[in-house]
Design an enzyme around this catalytic site. Structure first.
Site, PDB file in Angstrom:
ATOM      1  N   LYS A  34      -9.428   0.459  -0.317  1.00  0.00           N
ATOM      2  CA  LYS A  34      -9.302  -0.930   0.136  1.00  0.00           C
ATOM      3  C   LYS A  34     -10.431  -1.808  -0.388  1.00  0.00           C
ATOM      4  CE  LYS A  34      -5.966   0.367   2.855  1.00  0.00           C
ATOM      5  NZ  LYS A  34      -4.612  -0.109   2.856  1.00  0.00           N
TER       6      LYS A  34
HETATM    7  C1  PLP Z   1      -6.798   6.329   2.913  1.00  0.00           C
HETATM    8  C2  PLP Z   1      -5.480   5.683   2.734  1.00  0.00           C
HETATM    9  N1  PLP Z   1      -4.590   6.255   1.915  1.00  0.00           N
HETATM   10  C3  PLP Z   1      -3.379   5.701   1.721  1.00  0.00           C
HETATM   11  C4  PLP Z   1      -2.988   4.558   2.367  1.00  0.00           C
HETATM   12  C5  PLP Z   1      -1.643   3.988   2.092  1.00  0.00           C
HETATM   13  O1  PLP Z   1      -1.745   2.863   1.249  1.00  0.00           O
HETATM   14  P1  PLP Z   1      -0.651   1.723   1.317  1.00  0.00           P
HETATM   15  O2  PLP Z   1      -0.682   1.198   2.710  1.00  0.00           O
HETATM   16  O3  PLP Z   1      -1.090   0.718   0.334  1.00  0.00           O
HETATM   17  O4  PLP Z   1       0.639   2.354   1.005  1.00  0.00           O
HETATM   18  C6  PLP Z   1      -3.886   3.940   3.251  1.00  0.00           C
HETATM   19  C7  PLP Z   1      -3.557   2.725   4.018  1.00  0.00           C
HETATM   20  O5  PLP Z   1      -3.122   1.771   3.562  1.00  0.00           O
HETATM   21  C8  PLP Z   1      -5.165   4.486   3.401  1.00  0.00           C
HETATM   22  O6  PLP Z   1      -6.070   3.893   4.172  1.00  0.00           O
HETATM   23  N1  LIG Z   2      -3.656   2.012   5.864  1.00  0.00           N
HETATM   24  C1  LIG Z   2      -3.972   0.663   6.100  1.00  0.00           C
HETATM   25  C2  LIG Z   2      -2.873  -0.079   6.796  1.00  0.00           C
HETATM   26  C3  LIG Z   2      -2.862  -1.522   6.460  1.00  0.00           C
HETATM   27  O1  LIG Z   2      -2.448  -1.671   5.156  1.00  0.00           O
HETATM   28  P1  LIG Z   2      -2.677  -2.951   4.266  1.00  0.00           P
HETATM   29  O2  LIG Z   2      -2.834  -2.406   2.898  1.00  0.00           O
HETATM   30  O3  LIG Z   2      -1.497  -3.804   4.428  1.00  0.00           O
HETATM   31  O4  LIG Z   2      -3.906  -3.651   4.730  1.00  0.00           O
HETATM   32  C4  LIG Z   2      -5.302   0.615   6.825  1.00  0.00           C
HETATM   33  O5  LIG Z   2      -6.109   1.461   6.558  1.00  0.00           O
HETATM   34  O6  LIG Z   2      -5.543  -0.244   7.632  1.00  0.00           O
END
Ligand code: PLP
Ligand SMILES: N[C@@H](CCOP(=O)(O)O)C(=O)O
Length: 464
Positions: free
Chosen positions: A112
């Site tokens: 993120k």
């Molecule tokens: C560590 C981790 N892996 C994978 C994901 C999944 O990613 P996305 O929500 O973009 O599909 C998330 C949350 O978004 C996450 O925090």
């Molecule tokens: N896995 C995410 C969930 C939120 O997803 P986002 O990519 O829309 O912000 C988290 O860790 O909060």
């Protein structure tokens, strides 16, 4: 570049307005009206660029009317300066022709940071220029929250409110959020699950009348297109490092809200040769069921060892559906209406395109633990549980052994010591990096609130 809503009824917006708007007024998500396309020779000419230089090339067409070249370059430099590895997104080989792309070298140890460091700096830039104050509201299953807080804590022109599901994130994840004590940072532990948090955030965007006059909500979740845009870059970076674009590369992506893999899909549409995109899910497997059996029905959310992926309603899937339905906003609005009842069925044509573009695999906790142990035993490399899901999916669904397979390593294993301890008895818990070494001694501040939209909105309004 103009941005349009996936439901076809909201006004089209400029990049700057999209960044500040979050959800479209018709309930849809903003996407570029047309995608920038790069030729193979142009992509090839980027081989050897630093991560920051490449980020400029990839993001420039999306933002060119909002930022000068120098402004964009400065925002990029600032955003990746706090990463702990000079390569920003290093590749580590874990098997024959298989790599993990370490996306956890940023300040909060999850992928993120790639988008939220940039979005924090971008918001600061836009808000200062406009002399405007906003309220950031976001939902997190654990990682978005800390990355968003880290990206926004120094912005004078905003207050940030993050909702996490009470007692459903790891202790490290919670502390990463709740030990930030700046006056503009508020953490709400909601009695509910991530979908409840996300629904509440979306409902608040749809009706912002609880805010004082002159304030508006801004999104830090991946409903904000700037998040997706910044995530496209590392697909190009990994592919170029492995011989692209002359050679196609495949990606396996641990998936929850469908933002990360959607960025990969866009990279492919923009001209990057990608052979396979594999959607890897935990027991909360609505996306796997949809891809493998056209079963897009909600089930109860299960609390898993990969809590960040405990998501049933994947926001960004709507962005893909928009393409699968020929960018027909009315069809998407109808489909989303159907989904309100708990499930939706895709048309035959949409399913054909979906299965052509994506493979999928689903793991439970036992299999997740097994793959962490397997990779530790074979190469003494410690996977976090989310990354482990991507690695197993890659090994199960890989179509072609001669195509490099990149598994996105979405978080650092130190965030999830419970899963690691289950997998690798007798090894020391992975250490938190130096800047977080005293995390467990820091003071925490957060508010537990009932699953009640009014209570949450009053809490926000009372703290502004
Ligand atoms: C560590 C981790 N892996 C994978 C994901 C999944 O990613 P996305 O929500 O973009 O599909 C998330 C949350 O978004 C996450 O925090
Ligand atoms: N896995 C995410 C969930 C939120 O997803 P986002 O990519 O829309 O912000 C988290 O860790 O909060």
């Amino acid at each position: 570049m103009k941005y349009i809503s996936t439901r076809g009824q909201a006004p089209s917006l400029s990049f700057e307005d999209v960044v500040l708007t979050g959800l479209a007024s018709d309930g849809g998500l903003y996407v570029p009206e047309s995608l920038p396309k790069f030729s193979q020779s142009e992509i090839a000419s980027w081989a050897g660029l630093s991560y920051q230089e490449l980020a400029f090339k990839v993001m420039h067409p999306f933002v060119s009317e909002a930022l000068s070249d120098d402004e964009l370059k400065q925002l990029i430099e600032k955003s990746y300066a706090s990463f702990r590895h000079p390569a920003i997104a290093p590749l580590v080989q874990t098997d024959h022709n298989e790599w993990v792309l370490e996306l956890f070298q940023g300040p909060t140890l999850a992928f993120k940071d790639f988008a939220l460091q940039f979005l924090g700096n971008l918001l600061d830039h836009i808000l200062k220029k406009r002399d405007q104050k906003v309220v950031v509201m976001g939902a997190t299953s654990g990682d978005t929250g800390s990355a968003a807080i880290e990206g926004c804590r120094h912005c004078d022109n905003l207050d940030i409110f993050i909702l996490h599901p009470h007692q459903r994130v790891s202790e490290v994840q919670r502390r990463q959020m709740t030990t930030v004590l700046e006056d503009n940072v508020y953490n709400i532990a909601l009695e509910g699950n991530f979908d409840d948090c996300q629904n509440m955030v979306k409902a608040s965007f749809a009706d912002q009348s609880f805010l004082p006059e002159g304030r508006q909500l801004v999104a830090v979740n991946s409903i904000n297109f700037a998040r997706i845009m910044a995530q496209i870059v590392y697909y190009f970076y990994a592919a170029l490092a492995l011989g692209g674009p002359a050679r196609a590369v495949s990606f396996s992506v641990p998936t929850g809200n469908f933002g990360d893999i959607f960025a990969g899909y866009l990279a492919k549409q923009m001209g990057l040769p990608i052979e396979q995109l594999i959607v890897a899910t935990n027991q909360n497997d609505i996306l796997h069921r949809c891809i493998s059996a056209n079963d897009h029905s909600k089930q109860s959310l299960v609390h898993s060892l990969s809590p960040s992926m405990d998501i049933m309603v994947s926001s960004n899937f709507e962005r893909l559906l928009f393409d699968l339905y020929g960018r027909n906003g009315r069809a998407i609005a109808e489909l989303m209406e159907q989904f309100k009842s708990g499930s939706m069925t895709l048309s035959e044509q949409a399913m054909a395109k979906l299965t052509e573009g994506f493979a999928s695999y689903r793991l439970d906790d036992d299999e997740t633990v097994a793959v962490i142990a397997e990779v530790w035993d074979t190469c003494e490399y410690l996977l976090d549980p989310h990354t482990a899901i991507g690695v197993r999916a890659a090994r199960k669904k890989r179509a072609n052994a001669s195509t490099p397979m990149v598994c996105l390593a979405t978080a650092h294993p130190a965030k999830f010591p419970e899963a690691v301890a289950k997998a690798c008895e007798g090894i020391d818990s992975p250490a938190l990096p130096h800047h977080m070494a005293d995390l467990f001694e820091r003071e925490e501040r957060y508010q537990v609130l009932a699953h009640d939209t009014q209570a949450v909105q009053s809490f926000i309004a009372n703290n502004l």
